[in-house]
Motif scaffolding. Structure first.
Motif, mmCIF file in Angstrom:
data_model
loop_
_atom_site.group_PDB
_atom_site.id
_atom_site.type_symbol
_atom_site.label_atom_id
_atom_site.label_comp_id
_atom_site.label_asym_id
_atom_site.label_seq_id
_atom_site.Cartn_x
_atom_site.Cartn_y
_atom_site.Cartn_z
ATOM 1 N N ALA A 1 0.877 -1.394 -0.247
ATOM 2 C CA ALA A 1 0.057 -0.016 0.120
ATOM 3 C C ALA A 1 1.007 1.348 0.290
ATOM 4 N N SER A 2 0.426 2.047 -0.883
ATOM 5 C CA SER A 2 1.594 3.708 -0.448
ATOM 6 C C SER A 2 1.030 4.370 0.059
ATOM 7 N N LYS A 3 -0.332 4.116 1.106
ATOM 8 C CA LYS A 3 -0.402 5.117 2.364
ATOM 9 C C LYS A 3 -0.289 4.979 3.314
ATOM 10 N N CYS A 4 0.647 4.411 4.230
ATOM 11 C CA CYS A 4 0.564 3.128 5.095
ATOM 12 C C CYS A 4 1.824 3.643 5.929
ATOM 13 N N GLY A 5 1.900 3.455 7.518
ATOM 14 C CA GLY A 5 3.375 3.616 8.130
ATOM 15 C C GLY A 5 4.048 3.075 7.327
ATOM 16 N N LEU A 6 4.350 1.873 7.186
ATOM 17 C CA LEU A 6 4.788 0.043 6.667
ATOM 18 C C LEU A 6 5.794 0.315 5.603
ATOM 19 N N THR A 7 4.608 2.071 4.281
ATOM 20 C CA THR A 7 5.568 2.141 2.083
ATOM 21 C C THR A 7 6.825 2.115 3.000
ATOM 22 N N PRO A 8 7.542 2.900 3.561
ATOM 23 C CA PRO A 8 9.067 2.817 3.490
ATOM 24 C C PRO A 8 9.640 1.105 3.428
ATOM 25 N N GLN A 9 8.836 0.660 3.334
ATOM 26 C CA GLN A 9 9.737 -1.330 3.848
ATOM 27 C C GLN A 9 9.352 -1.139 2.301
ATOM 28 N N TYR A 10 8.917 -0.463 0.956
ATOM 29 C CA TYR A 10 9.013 -0.654 -0.466
ATOM 30 C C TYR A 10 10.589 -0.676 -1.288
ATOM 31 N N ALA A 11 11.328 0.228 -0.503
ATOM 32 C CA ALA A 11 13.005 0.631 -0.744
ATOM 33 C C ALA A 11 13.912 -0.960 -0.288
ATOM 34 N N GLY A 12 13.078 -1.656 0.949
ATOM 35 C CA GLY A 12 14.047 -2.687 1.828
ATOM 36 C C GLY A 12 13.824 -3.758 -0.191
ATOM 37 N N LEU A 13 12.389 -3.775 0.248
ATOM 38 C CA LEU A 13 11.838 -4.760 -0.823
ATOM 39 C C LEU A 13 13.030 -4.451 -2.205
ATOM 40 N N GLU A 14 13.057 -3.296 -2.664
ATOM 41 C CA GLU A 14 13.715 -3.389 -3.899
ATOM 42 C C GLU A 14 14.878 -3.227 -3.691
ATOM 43 N N ARG A 15 15.299 -2.878 -2.412
ATOM 44 C CA ARG A 15 17.308 -3.699 -2.138
ATOM 45 C C ARG A 15 16.949 -5.160 -2.323
ATOM 46 N N LEU A 16 15.682 -5.905 -1.865
ATOM 47 C CA LEU A 16 16.060 -7.018 -1.943
ATOM 48 C C LEU A 16 16.102 -8.100 -2.925
ATOM 49 N N HIS A 17 15.248 -6.713 -3.790
ATOM 50 C CA HIS A 17 14.983 -7.701 -5.136
ATOM 51 C C HIS A 17 16.442 -7.481 -6.217
ATOM 52 N N GLU A 18 17.022 -6.763 -5.804
ATOM 53 C CA GLU A 18 18.253 -6.435 -6.709
ATOM 54 C C GLU A 18 19.081 -7.278 -6.436
ATOM 55 N N ARG A 19 18.727 -7.165 -4.928
ATOM 56 C CA ARG A 19 20.232 -8.641 -4.690
ATOM 57 C C ARG A 19 20.472 -9.967 -5.431
ATOM 58 N N TYR A 20 19.125 -9.931 -4.919
ATOM 59 C CA TYR A 20 19.243 -11.552 -5.551
ATOM 60 C C TYR A 20 18.667 -11.848 -6.800
ATOM 61 N N ALA A 21 18.083 -11.049 -7.269
ATOM 62 C CA ALA A 21 17.044 -11.322 -9.049
ATOM 63 C C ALA A 21 18.672 -12.322 -9.623
ATOM 64 N N ASP A 22 19.538 -11.813 -9.779
ATOM 65 C CA ASP A 22 20.442 -12.888 -10.855
ATOM 66 C C ASP A 22 20.912 -14.300 -10.366
ATOM 67 N N ARG A 23 20.910 -14.358 -8.595
ATOM 68 C CA ARG A 23 20.378 -15.607 -8.701
ATOM 69 C C ARG A 23 18.411 -16.835 -8.584
ATOM 70 N N GLY A 24 17.941 -15.628 -9.149
ATOM 71 C CA GLY A 24 16.582 -17.104 -9.293
ATOM 72 C C GLY A 24 15.370 -15.927 -8.350
ATOM 73 N N PHE A 25 15.356 -14.749 -8.024
ATOM 74 C CA PHE A 25 14.498 -14.422 -7.287
ATOM 75 C C PHE A 25 13.795 -13.188 -7.468
ATOM 76 N N THR A 26 12.447 -12.686 -7.119
ATOM 77 C CA THR A 26 11.898 -11.740 -7.509
ATOM 78 C C THR A 26 11.258 -11.554 -5.839
ATOM 79 N N VAL A 27 10.282 -10.354 -5.993
ATOM 80 C CA VAL A 27 9.718 -9.821 -4.851
ATOM 81 C C VAL A 27 8.196 -9.411 -5.929
ATOM 82 N N VAL A 28 7.182 -9.425 -5.544
ATOM 83 C CA VAL A 28 6.107 -9.621 -6.106
ATOM 84 C C VAL A 28 4.954 -8.826 -5.697
ATOM 85 N N GLY A 29 4.639 -7.912 -5.560
ATOM 86 C CA GLY A 29 3.880 -6.128 -4.555
ATOM 87 C C GLY A 29 2.811 -6.571 -5.159
ATOM 88 N N VAL A 30 1.750 -6.702 -4.735
ATOM 89 C CA VAL A 30 0.616 -6.966 -4.487
ATOM 90 C C VAL A 30 -0.755 -5.983 -4.092
#
Length: 169
Positions: free
Chosen positions: A39-68
């Motif tokens: 969600a875009s307007k939540c107190g936890l919304t800054p977690q998007y940054a960590g999700l993106e870093r996690l996605h970038e860190r492991y993408a080349d090893r066969g990992f992805t984040v899927v946001g719903v």
């Protein structure tokens, strides 16, 4: 089939992509996936940054984040698909895939969440999604292997360890 059948792949559920067309979750079979209701307007919304870093860190090893995206928690995702995409890209540089906005609880619960919510987290919670940014780790076979509370940061040691274990397996 029951919602807590550990032998059922969550990746064969039909769901549309945020920008239209199929999100084709089947393409992630053989990979490790972290599915997160966002969600875009939540107190936890800054977690998007960590999700993106996690996605970038492991993408080349066969990992992805899927946001719903979901608007069921105090109306914290009110935007259109275009507004959500713009916010995520401009504010957090999100490059991981996003699905259409869906309901994760109640009578209108999307079939994806029918399958996900049967899995319990380490504290024993299963069933309804508690808040935005609840996380489900899906193994290479499409089965849920871990569930993390909304308050668990994307780069928390236990979540990173679980991702690495799946990638090593």
């Amino acid at each position: 089939m029951t919602t807590n059948d550990a032998h059922v792949s969550v990746l064969d559920v039909d769901i549309d992509a945020l920008q239209g067309g199929s999100a084709d979750l089947k393409q992630y079979l053989g990979q490790t996936v972290l599915i997160v209701n966002v969600a875009s307007k939540c107190g936890l919304t800054p977690q998007y940054a960590g999700l993106e870093r996690l996605h970038e860190r492991y993408a080349d090893r066969g990992f992805t984040v899927v946001g719903v995206p979901c608007n069921q928690f105090m109306g914290q995702e009110p935007g259109t698909s275009a507004e959500i995409a713009e916010f995520c890209s401009a504010t957090y540089g999100v490059t991981f895939p996003m699905t259409e906005k869906v309901e994760v609880n109640g009578e209108g619960r999307h079939p994806l969440y029918e399958r996900l919510t049967g899995f319990a987290d380490s504290g024993g919670h299963s069933g309804d999604i508690r808040w935005n940014f609840e996380k489900f780790l899906v193994g290479r076979d499409g089965r849920v292997v871990a569930r993390f509370s909304p308050q668990t940061e994307p780069e928390a040691a236990e979540l990173v360890a679980a991702v690495e274990a799946q990638l090593a397996g």
